[in-house]
Design a protein around this motif. Structure first.
Motif, PDB file in Angstrom:
ATOM      1  N   MET A   1      -1.706   9.120  12.236  1.00 41.27           N
ATOM      2  CA  MET A   1      -1.350   8.921  11.204  1.00 41.27           C
ATOM      3  C   MET A   1      -1.103   7.197  10.934  1.00 41.27           C
ATOM      4  N   SER A   2      -1.367   6.807  10.109  1.00 39.47           N
ATOM      5  CA  SER A   2      -1.319   5.296   9.639  1.00 39.47           C
ATOM      6  C   SER A   2       0.173   5.044   9.618  1.00 39.47           C
ATOM      7  N   ASN A   3       0.636   3.841   9.971  1.00 40.57           N
ATOM      8  CA  ASN A   3       1.909   3.443   9.487  1.00 40.57           C
ATOM      9  C   ASN A   3       2.328   3.069   8.239  1.00 40.57           C
ATOM     10  N   LEU A   4       1.507   3.016   7.519  1.00 45.26           N
ATOM     11  CA  LEU A   4       1.646   2.617   6.100  1.00 45.26           C
ATOM     12  C   LEU A   4       1.154   3.848   5.113  1.00 45.26           C
ATOM     13  N   MET A   5       1.948   3.749   3.866  1.00 46.37           N
ATOM     14  CA  MET A   5       1.348   4.792   2.951  1.00 46.37           C
ATOM     15  C   MET A   5       1.477   4.334   1.428  1.00 46.37           C
ATOM     16  N   HIS A   6       0.630   5.172   0.696  1.00 47.49           N
ATOM     17  CA  HIS A   6       0.706   4.670  -0.826  1.00 47.49           C
ATOM     18  C   HIS A   6       1.870   5.203  -1.490  1.00 47.49           C
ATOM     19  N   ALA A   7       2.470   4.312  -2.283  1.00 46.21           N
ATOM     20  CA  ALA A   7       3.617   4.853  -3.157  1.00 46.21           C
ATOM     21  C   ALA A   7       3.578   4.072  -4.464  1.00 46.21           C
ATOM     22  N   ILE A   8       4.311   4.539  -5.359  1.00 44.88           N
ATOM     23  CA  ILE A   8       4.468   4.179  -6.587  1.00 44.88           C
ATOM     24  C   ILE A   8       6.008   3.450  -7.016  1.00 44.88           C
ATOM     25  N   THR A   9       6.056   2.297  -7.318  1.00 45.79           N
ATOM     26  CA  THR A   9       7.656   2.079  -7.513  1.00 45.79           C
ATOM     27  C   THR A   9       7.800   1.487  -8.941  1.00 45.79           C
ATOM     28  N   ALA A  10       8.934   1.575  -9.389  1.00 47.44           N
ATOM     29  CA  ALA A  10       9.618   1.003 -10.896  1.00 47.44           C
ATOM     30  C   ALA A  10       9.663   0.059 -10.555  1.00 47.44           C
ATOM     31  N   ARG A  11       9.320  -1.238 -11.278  1.00 47.81           N
ATOM     32  CA  ARG A  11       9.645  -2.592 -11.311  1.00 47.81           C
ATOM     33  C   ARG A  11       9.535  -3.288 -12.892  1.00 47.81           C
ATOM     34  N   ASP A  12      10.887  -3.791 -13.164  1.00 48.75           N
ATOM     35  CA  ASP A  12      10.855  -4.397 -14.409  1.00 48.75           C
ATOM     36  C   ASP A  12      10.313  -3.600 -15.690  1.00 48.75           C
ATOM     37  N   ASN A  13      10.753  -2.330 -15.732  1.00 48.86           N
ATOM     38  CA  ASN A  13      10.412  -1.417 -16.611  1.00 48.86           C
ATOM     39  C   ASN A  13       8.876  -1.006 -16.783  1.00 48.86           C
ATOM     40  N   THR A  14       8.302  -1.110 -15.420  1.00 46.32           N
ATOM     41  CA  THR A  14       6.843  -0.585 -15.463  1.00 46.32           C
ATOM     42  C   THR A  14       6.550   0.064 -13.869  1.00 46.32           C
ATOM     43  N   LEU A  15       5.314   0.565 -13.816  1.00 44.75           N
ATOM     44  CA  LEU A  15       5.027   1.084 -12.396  1.00 44.75           C
ATOM     45  C   LEU A  15       4.078   0.577 -11.811  1.00 44.75           C
ATOM     46  N   VAL A  16       4.186   0.397 -10.440  1.00 42.28           N
ATOM     47  CA  VAL A  16       3.312  -0.569  -9.716  1.00 42.28           C
ATOM     48  C   VAL A  16       2.823   0.506  -8.386  1.00 42.28           C
ATOM     49  N   ASP A  17       1.661   0.197  -8.115  1.00 44.55           N
ATOM     50  CA  ASP A  17       1.212   0.761  -6.830  1.00 44.55           C
ATOM     51  C   ASP A  17       1.576  -0.133  -5.786  1.00 44.55           C
ATOM     52  N   ILE A  18       2.107   0.142  -4.558  1.00 44.16           N
ATOM     53  CA  ILE A  18       2.456  -0.444  -3.385  1.00 44.16           C
ATOM     54  C   ILE A  18       2.055   0.494  -2.063  1.00 44.16           C
ATOM     55  N   GLU A  19       2.107  -0.313  -1.032  1.00 45.37           N
ATOM     56  CA  GLU A  19       1.994   0.343   0.452  1.00 45.37           C
ATOM     57  C   GLU A  19       3.559   0.069   0.897  1.00 45.37           C
ATOM     58  N   VAL A  20       3.803   0.967   1.500  1.00 39.75           N
ATOM     59  CA  VAL A  20       5.139   0.969   2.262  1.00 39.75           C
ATOM     60  C   VAL A  20       5.220   1.536   3.596  1.00 39.75           C
ATOM     61  N   PRO A  21       5.919   1.204   4.832  1.00 43.95           N
ATOM     62  CA  PRO A  21       5.995   2.076   5.952  1.00 43.95           C
ATOM     63  C   PRO A  21       6.041   3.363   5.729  1.00 43.95           C
ATOM     64  N   VAL A  22       5.727   4.377   6.803  1.00 48.06           N
ATOM     65  CA  VAL A  22       5.938   5.710   6.710  1.00 48.06           C
ATOM     66  C   VAL A  22       7.414   5.856   7.224  1.00 48.06           C
ATOM     67  N   PRO A  23       8.218   6.542   6.549  1.00 45.26           N
ATOM     68  CA  PRO A  23       9.499   6.709   7.134  1.00 45.26           C
ATOM     69  C   PRO A  23       9.870   7.472   7.980  1.00 45.26           C
ATOM     70  N   GLU A  24      10.726   7.500   8.784  1.00 44.42           N
ATOM     71  CA  GLU A  24      11.000   8.431  10.121  1.00 44.42           C
ATOM     72  C   GLU A  24      12.095   9.334   9.777  1.00 44.42           C
ATOM     73  N   PRO A  25      11.951  10.716   9.985  1.00 48.13           N
ATOM     74  CA  PRO A  25      12.961  11.610   9.641  1.00 48.13           C
ATOM     75  C   PRO A  25      14.301  11.313  10.295  1.00 48.13           C
ATOM     76  N   GLY A  26      15.105  11.832   9.511  1.00 45.72           N
ATOM     77  CA  GLY A  26      16.487  11.955  10.181  1.00 45.72           C
ATOM     78  C   GLY A  26      16.894  13.369  10.627  1.00 45.72           C
TER      79      GLY A  26
END
Length: 315
Positions: free
Chosen positions: A1-26
């Motif tokens: 599994m890659s340590n990065l994943m695709h996500a979409i974030t809200a920013r300044d009242n719009t939506l933007v594609d980003i890459e973020v680290p895969v989170p670790e389960p608690g």
């Protein structure tokens, strides 16, 4: 599994594609590979506030990894849930969620049809059975405002199938009126033609409505509301001893995190779906979960004319 994943974030009242680290389960977390998500009014509200965060609450997907203390699920399980407002959202390839607010996905639904339901089903169930304390033997007349919407369309089904209430829904256009009748309402009226003599009101739009509720509700009636109108004055309800209840689906995750009540509710709803008692409220499917498709889904939600739920499928 890659340590990065695709996500979409809200920013300044719009939506933007980003890459973020895969989170670790608690300890009690599931890491879920998200297969489908739906859009709710809360997504639009948080985005419009200018918040910078990954949105999304409804999801259906497959458990990829589990935390050390997880007992309810294992990798490979197909699940559905509505998440929590105080954690990153489901608009991501992989999402962390506490197992105690997750349930098995209905076996009879694909991921898209399942993703339409969790948040609205929990809101409807808690409104009817936790806030109003209705039972299978309850009778009387229930008025459901916005009955063609996401919550209204599953709440009408639950009230018709699981109580003895007479259900009156509100809708304006011919197609939305028919949709509400098909969900099980006994009667559909226009938003400006509310009937007198009701015992219960479900209200997603309460601003300016208190005087109307005071007029149409019988003595000792009750309102359950899911919005938060500013400057709400409830004094007009006092002479009839009308109760006002608030419903926020996120309350349990925020203030009672050890509760498994939402796991149990969603599990019961899944059983009712698989038995054909309740049905998905999916009405529009969009292929692809990315910033462009989410902008399209948010615009549909903001139009105020959507019937049922819009679901996005597949990263």
């Amino acid at each position: 599994m890659s340590n990065l994943m695709h996500a979409i974030t809200a920013r300044d009242n719009t939506l933007v594609d980003i890459e973020v680290p895969v989170p670790e389960p608690g300890e009690h977390d599931l890491l879920v590979r998200v297969r489908a998500v739906s859009v709710n009014p809360v997504d639009v509200k948080v985005r419009a506030s200018g918040a910078s965060r990954i949105l999304g609450y409804d999801a259906a997907g497959v458990v990829e990894r589990v935390g050390a203390a997880v007992t309810l699920f294992r990798p490979g399980d197909e699940v559905w849930y509505a998440g929590s407002i105080d954690r990153p959202g489901t608009n991501a390839e992989l999402h962390l969620v506490d197992e105690r607010i997750v349930a098995r996905k209905p076996a009879s639904l694909d991921f898209a049809a399942a993703a339409a339901l969790p948040l609205t089903a929990l809101t409807a169930w808690e409104s009817l059975f936790d806030r109003l304390r209705l039972t299978a033997g309850s009778t009387g007349r229930l008025l459901v405002l916005g009955a063609a919407g996401g919550v209204g369309s599953i709440l009408v089904q639950m009230a018709r199938q699981l109580t003895g209430l007479e259900i009156v829904g509100t809708a304006s256009r011919p197609e939305s009126r028919q949709y509400v009748l098909d969900r099980g309402a006994h009667e559909v009226v226009a938003h400006d033609a509310l009937p007198d003599g009701v015992d219960y009101v479900f209200s997603p739009h309460s601003a300016g409505m208190v005087a109307t509720f005071a007029r149409i509700l019988r003595p000792y009636g009750a309102v359950v509301a899911i919005d938060e109108p500013e400057g709400l004055d409830l004094v007009a309800l006092k002479s009839k001893s009308i109760a006002w209840h608030w419903e926020l689906m996120f309350t349990r995750a925020l203030y009672d995190p050890e509760s498994t009540a939402q796991h149990e509710i969603l599990d019961r709803v899944a059983g009712l779906v698989d038995k054909g008692v309740l049905h998905t409220t999916l009405t529009r499917r969009i292929d692809g979960i990315n910033a462009a498709t989410l902008r399209e889904a948010h615009a549909l939600q903001e139009s105020g004319s959507a019937i049922g739920k819009t679901v996005l499928v597949g990263f």
